[in-house]
Design a protein around this motif. Structure first.
Motif, mmCIF file in Angstrom:
data_model
loop_
_atom_site.group_PDB
_atom_site.id
_atom_site.type_symbol
_atom_site.label_atom_id
_atom_site.label_comp_id
_atom_site.label_asym_id
_atom_site.label_seq_id
_atom_site.Cartn_x
_atom_site.Cartn_y
_atom_site.Cartn_z
ATOM 1 N N ALA A 368 36.131 35.495 38.747
ATOM 2 C CA ALA A 368 36.053 34.579 39.889
ATOM 3 C C ALA A 368 35.238 33.331 39.564
ATOM 4 O O ALA A 368 35.519 32.237 40.086
ATOM 5 C CB ALA A 368 35.444 35.305 41.091
ATOM 6 N N GLU A 372 39.303 28.153 39.916
ATOM 7 C CA GLU A 372 40.060 28.470 41.137
ATOM 8 C C GLU A 372 41.187 29.467 40.854
ATOM 9 O O GLU A 372 41.518 30.301 41.700
ATOM 10 C CB GLU A 372 40.632 27.185 41.736
ATOM 11 N N ILE A 375 39.803 32.934 41.002
ATOM 12 C CA ILE A 375 39.556 33.349 42.389
ATOM 13 C C ILE A 375 40.868 33.767 43.057
ATOM 14 O O ILE A 375 40.950 34.799 43.733
ATOM 15 C CB ILE A 375 38.897 32.204 43.189
ATOM 16 N N LYS A 376 41.906 32.978 42.841
ATOM 17 C CA LYS A 376 43.213 33.276 43.434
ATOM 18 C C LYS A 376 43.795 34.583 42.878
ATOM 19 O O LYS A 376 44.366 35.386 43.620
ATOM 20 C CB LYS A 376 44.170 32.113 43.155
ATOM 21 N N LYS A 379 42.048 37.505 44.497
ATOM 22 C CA LYS A 379 42.463 37.627 45.893
ATOM 23 C C LYS A 379 43.833 38.297 45.992
ATOM 24 O O LYS A 379 44.035 39.224 46.792
ATOM 25 C CB LYS A 379 42.501 36.246 46.546
ATOM 26 N N ASN A 380 44.771 37.838 45.159
ATOM 27 C CA ASN A 380 46.115 38.414 45.164
ATOM 28 C C ASN A 380 46.097 39.879 44.716
ATOM 29 O O ASN A 380 46.826 40.716 45.260
ATOM 30 C CB ASN A 380 47.044 37.617 44.251
ATOM 31 N N LYS A 382 43.596 41.990 44.966
ATOM 32 C CA LYS A 382 42.963 42.808 46.004
ATOM 33 C C LYS A 382 43.909 43.046 47.165
ATOM 34 O O LYS A 382 43.971 44.157 47.724
ATOM 35 C CB LYS A 382 41.693 42.127 46.487
ATOM 36 N N ASN A 383 44.680 42.025 47.527
ATOM 37 C CA ASN A 383 45.633 42.162 48.630
ATOM 38 C C ASN A 383 46.781 43.104 48.272
ATOM 39 O O ASN A 383 47.250 43.876 49.104
ATOM 40 C CB ASN A 383 46.201 40.794 49.023
ATOM 41 N N THR A 386 44.887 47.074 47.208
ATOM 42 C CA THR A 386 43.595 47.159 47.900
ATOM 43 C C THR A 386 42.814 48.420 47.515
ATOM 44 O O THR A 386 41.634 48.352 47.154
ATOM 45 C CB THR A 386 43.797 47.130 49.429
ATOM 46 N N TYR A 389 41.720 48.306 43.870
ATOM 47 C CA TYR A 389 40.673 47.288 43.671
ATOM 48 C C TYR A 389 39.313 47.830 44.103
ATOM 49 O O TYR A 389 38.316 47.703 43.381
ATOM 50 C CB TYR A 389 41.027 46.033 44.458
#
Length: 557
Positions: A368, A372, A375-376, A379-380, A382-383, A386, A389
């Motif tokens: 992270a 950027e 970070i993206k 995020k992807n 983790k989504n 889930t 992660y």
């Protein structure tokens, strides 16, 4: 007329020397043996070409294949050489039976018929047992195994347990003992070169992927990646001969103590020895582990830096001290790097594969913090995954230093391939995925470099990031795991090409237990050999005692 039989042979065991001289003594021909570090030349002379042809045919029947044999030639030459090799008086290595002894043991008219203690000055284990015909005992033990029971067997190099391949194998660590090469070919994806190696007098273990036929015939066995071997003493061989008559052509063999219903203890072994395991490419064979049949090397008792010891072990075995040498150190257990040695400038660590992370959470934070895109990506990830992660974010590591294999373990954990928190077990899962991949190309994983305090290191975060990206893209676990391994070799090949441009090195040597990965070894051997002279240990395993053989002497050069 003089014939020259040339053998490119890299062993110091004297097996070929003894067989050739014995064949010469038993013939009517005049001859001489000439030997160097890498070649044996046998010269035979006769006026009658038929006598030479007869000798060649007889020699082919008694000369065993060896994993140390690289090439053979037969040439007509002008004259016999002046010098002659004198066979030194040394102890023979502990080796499997030779073709001559095998012929005796299977000959009903021979006094050694079904005698497991049969051996000669070329082969065997120095047996002192009572000679005789033990056929009835081997029939009994084969019937016991065929009935589904396990047996304890003393071989001439240790204690083992044998039994049918079934569900009980899932509870033990085992290898597969096969009656013949045709059986191994029937049940695995064995290559031609692996088949040749399996039949050598050293009788190595070779890791192979089983096929659908194996799964069908032994449906209770869950493991797909197994080590196979042929019998390497007469106790095992004659047991398999009798089992073959009963329709059983392969059994499990294990050192782990287990419940058994019968025993065959006619062999009295002097010491326990570990059979060697090899990995085979189209061009080379290396020994991964084991000591049976290998020569005794002079080993240092001082504490040795592992990557220096392994690197120097290849230099010593091949006498490269006067050359500029690049070394790939790829151990699963020790520090990984690329070294360069030259007599003018000494020893240099050109590139380190070292990294230091104490947890997955620390790795995620480092990703992270990069940019950027990092970070993206997190995020992807983790989504999309889930639960995975959150689960892996809690995992910590006890390792002070991460090498390439441990990095693969972390990747295996993050990608969810392993349910084990242990880095080694997780790395093995990724490695086995790669071994099970039947395709020809995986995704390209980014192995990039970074400079830290004026030193060059592998950037582990880029490797992890691209692996996560491909998982998000839906690449299956076998293909992605193969890409992790394949891309590492391509990265190494590119680095070696760059080093050669800058350092003008003479040779490249490679060591370490990562060479045991068949895909890695084959690809490395093929790609690096295009632009470089690539060498491995000759008679030593590529990770282990080679460390103490090499020692620390390069530090003082």
């Amino acid at each position: 007329m003089v014939l020259e039989f040339l053998f490119e042979y890299s062993s110091s065991s004297l097996v070929y020397d003894k067989v050739l001289l014995k064949a010469l003594e038993g013939s009517e021909l005049e001859g001489r043996l000439v030997k160097s570090d890498t070649e044996i030349k046998l010269y035979v002379e006769a006026e009658d070409s038929d006598l030479l042809e007869k000798f060649a045919n007889e020699l082919s029947l008694v000369l065993p294949h060896s994993i140390f044999l690289r090439n053979t030639e037969v040439n007509v030459v002008d004259a016999m050489p002046d010098n002659d090799f004198i066979l030194p008086q040394v102890d023979k290595p502990a080796l499997s039976f030779c073709p001559s002894c095998l012929s005796e043991v299977l000959d009903e008219s021979s006094e050694n018929y079904y005698n497991p203690h049969c051996e000669c000055d070329v082969c065997g284990y120095g047996s002192k047992g009572k000679r005789g015909n033990y056929k009835s005992l081997f029939e009994q033990i084969a019937n016991t195994i065929n009935s589904g029971m396990s047996v304890k067997v003393n071989t001439f190099y240790g204690e083992y347990y044998l039994g049918k391949l079934d569900a009980k194998c899932n509870e033990i660590s085992f290898d597969v003992l096969s009656y013949d090469l045709a059986t191994i070919s029937k049940y695995t994806n064995v290559t031609k070169n692996e088949t040749i190696a399996l039949g050598a007098i050293e009788k190595p273990l070779i890791g192979l992927k089983t096929n659908l036929k194996f799964k069908t015939d032994f449906e209770g066995v869950e493991e797909e990646l197994l080590r196979f071997k042929l019998a390497d003493d007469f106790v095992l061989y004659l047991t398999m001969v009798e089992l073959h008559k009963l329709g059983v052509d392969c059994v499990f063999i294990t050192k782990g103590e287990m419940k058994h219903e019968s025993e065959l203890l006619i062999a009295d072994f002097k010491e326990t020895m570990e059979p060697i395991e090899c990995v085979v490419s189209e061009r080379n064979i290396v020994i991964l582990r084991g000591d049976k049949g290998l020569p005794n090397f002079e080993l240092t008792n001082e504490a040795v830096i592992p990557y220096i010891g392994t690197f120097n072990s290849v230099i010593k075995e091949h006498d490269f001290k006067e050359k500029t040498v690049v070394g790939l150190n790829m151990s699963k257990d020790y520090h990984n790097n690329i070294l360069v040695y030259g007599k003018k400038f000494g020893l240099i660590e050109y590139l380190s594969f070292k990294s230091e992370y104490s947890s997955v959470a620390e790795i995620f934070k480092a990703i992270a913090d990069t940019n950027e895109t990092g970070i993206k990506l997190l995020k992807n990830y983790k989504n999309e995954y889930t639960d995975l992660y959150e689960k892996v974010s809690l995992i910590t590591f006890d390792e002070k230093e991460l090498n390439v294999y441990k990095l693969w373990g972390i990747i295996s954990i993050i990608l969810g391939y392993s349910n084990n928190k242990d880095i080694y077990s997780s790395a093995e899962k990724l490695e086995n995925n790669a071994k099970s991949f039947s395709g020809s190309k995986g995704p390209r994983i980014d192995y990039k470099l970074q400079n830290i305090d004026s030193k060059v290191y592998l950037d582990p975060l880029m490797v992890i990031r691209t692996a996560m990206t491909f998982k998000l893209a839906g690449v299956d676990s076998l293909c992605l795991s193969y890409g992790v391994v394949e891309s590492f070799v391509e990265f190494l090949s590119g680095q070696l090409d760059e080093i050669k441009q800058n350092m003008n090195n003479d040779v490249v040597v490679a060591t370490g237990s990562l060479l045991g990965n068949k895909h890695l070894f084959s690809k490395l051997d093929k790609e690096v050999s295009v632009n470089h002279e690539l060498y491995f240990n000759k008679e030593l395993p590529v990770d282990g005692i080679n460390i103490r053989y090499g020692g620390n002497e390069l530090l003082y050069s």
